[in-house]
Design a protein around this motif. Sequence first.
Motif, mmCIF file in Angstrom:
data_model
loop_
_atom_site.group_PDB
_atom_site.id
_atom_site.type_symbol
_atom_site.label_atom_id
_atom_site.label_comp_id
_atom_site.label_asym_id
_atom_site.label_seq_id
_atom_site.Cartn_x
_atom_site.Cartn_y
_atom_site.Cartn_z
ATOM 1 N N CYS A 33 0.982 4.227 -2.839
ATOM 2 C CA CYS A 33 0.854 5.653 -2.498
ATOM 3 C C CYS A 33 2.055 6.442 -3.011
ATOM 4 O O CYS A 33 1.893 7.567 -3.503
ATOM 5 C CB CYS A 33 0.691 5.830 -0.991
ATOM 6 S SG CYS A 33 -0.843 5.131 -0.349
ATOM 7 N N ILE A 77 -9.243 0.404 -1.987
ATOM 8 C CA ILE A 77 -9.360 1.437 -0.950
ATOM 9 C C ILE A 77 -8.168 2.392 -1.039
ATOM 10 O O ILE A 77 -8.331 3.611 -0.996
ATOM 11 C CB ILE A 77 -9.461 0.811 0.465
ATOM 12 C CG1 ILE A 77 -10.801 0.072 0.617
ATOM 13 C CG2 ILE A 77 -9.307 1.881 1.546
ATOM 14 C CD1 ILE A 77 -10.902 -0.755 1.887
ATOM 15 N N ALA A 78 -6.964 1.837 -1.193
ATOM 16 C CA ALA A 78 -5.755 2.664 -1.278
ATOM 17 C C ALA A 78 -5.821 3.595 -2.491
ATOM 18 O O ALA A 78 -5.528 4.791 -2.385
ATOM 19 C CB ALA A 78 -4.510 1.782 -1.352
ATOM 20 N N VAL A 97 0.844 -1.193 0.000
ATOM 21 C CA VAL A 97 0.000 0.000 0.000
ATOM 22 C C VAL A 97 0.881 1.246 0.000
ATOM 23 O O VAL A 97 0.627 2.202 -0.740
ATOM 24 C CB VAL A 97 -0.985 0.000 1.193
ATOM 25 C CG1 VAL A 97 -1.655 1.363 1.366
ATOM 26 C CG2 VAL A 97 -2.028 -1.099 1.007
ATOM 27 N N THR A 137 -5.343 4.823 4.824
ATOM 28 C CA THR A 137 -5.934 3.666 4.145
ATOM 29 C C THR A 137 -6.186 2.541 5.143
ATOM 30 O O THR A 137 -7.262 1.933 5.143
ATOM 31 C CB THR A 137 -5.009 3.182 3.007
ATOM 32 O OG1 THR A 137 -4.890 4.225 2.042
ATOM 33 C CG2 THR A 137 -5.549 1.925 2.353
ATOM 34 N N ASN A 170 -8.367 6.289 -1.919
ATOM 35 C CA ASN A 170 -7.855 7.213 -0.913
ATOM 36 C C ASN A 170 -6.816 8.162 -1.528
ATOM 37 O O ASN A 170 -6.831 9.368 -1.258
ATOM 38 C CB ASN A 170 -7.251 6.416 0.249
ATOM 39 C CG ASN A 170 -7.204 7.190 1.530
ATOM 40 O OD1 ASN A 170 -7.903 8.171 1.716
ATOM 41 N ND2 ASN A 170 -6.361 6.744 2.438
ATOM 42 N N CYS A 171 -5.942 7.638 -2.373
ATOM 43 C CA CYS A 171 -4.950 8.477 -3.054
ATOM 44 C C CYS A 171 -5.649 9.500 -3.947
ATOM 45 O O CYS A 171 -5.279 10.678 -3.960
ATOM 46 C CB CYS A 171 -4.004 7.619 -3.898
ATOM 47 S SG CYS A 171 -2.839 6.636 -2.931
#
Length: 156
Positions: free
Chosen positions: A18, A59-60, A14, A35, A63-64
């Motif tokens: 990112c 999700i990651a 993750v 995250t 989120n980014c």
Amino acid sequence: MVFDEIYKDYWNKVYRICMGYFNDAEQAKDVAQDTFVIVFNKLATFRNESSVGTWIFRIATNNCLRQIEKQNRMPKTDLPVELEDKPEPDKEWQTKLLYKCIAELPETDRVIISLELEDVKQAEIAKITGLSETNIRVKVFRIKEKLSQKFKQYGH
């Protein structure tokens, strides 16, 4: 799966995803931590419709993208002029250059190559991005060509 195991198994992946978005270690660390807060809070709602990894990478990625949207809405401030430039070991420099090149790619390409670098199967990448496996294979090839050209532009 227990959260501690998930965290241990997926933290580095993750974080590197990112880094592909932000090319800034501190920001990537912050977004990766955010995250895992989301993963922790939503773990009970995970429905096993995909692998845990696919779910976490989605999700990651989301989120980014949210963080980038926030940044684009906020005015940027100038950095102080007196910043000290420290030489870095060559391999670390190459890694940073790779993240810099990835960060310059279009959004979808960043997602695809970040997941590819984490050895996520192309079928899983297709599920995450909503593209076909064939399209993913073609895009991975083209992205690698683009990154190779960018590396050459920077003299490596």
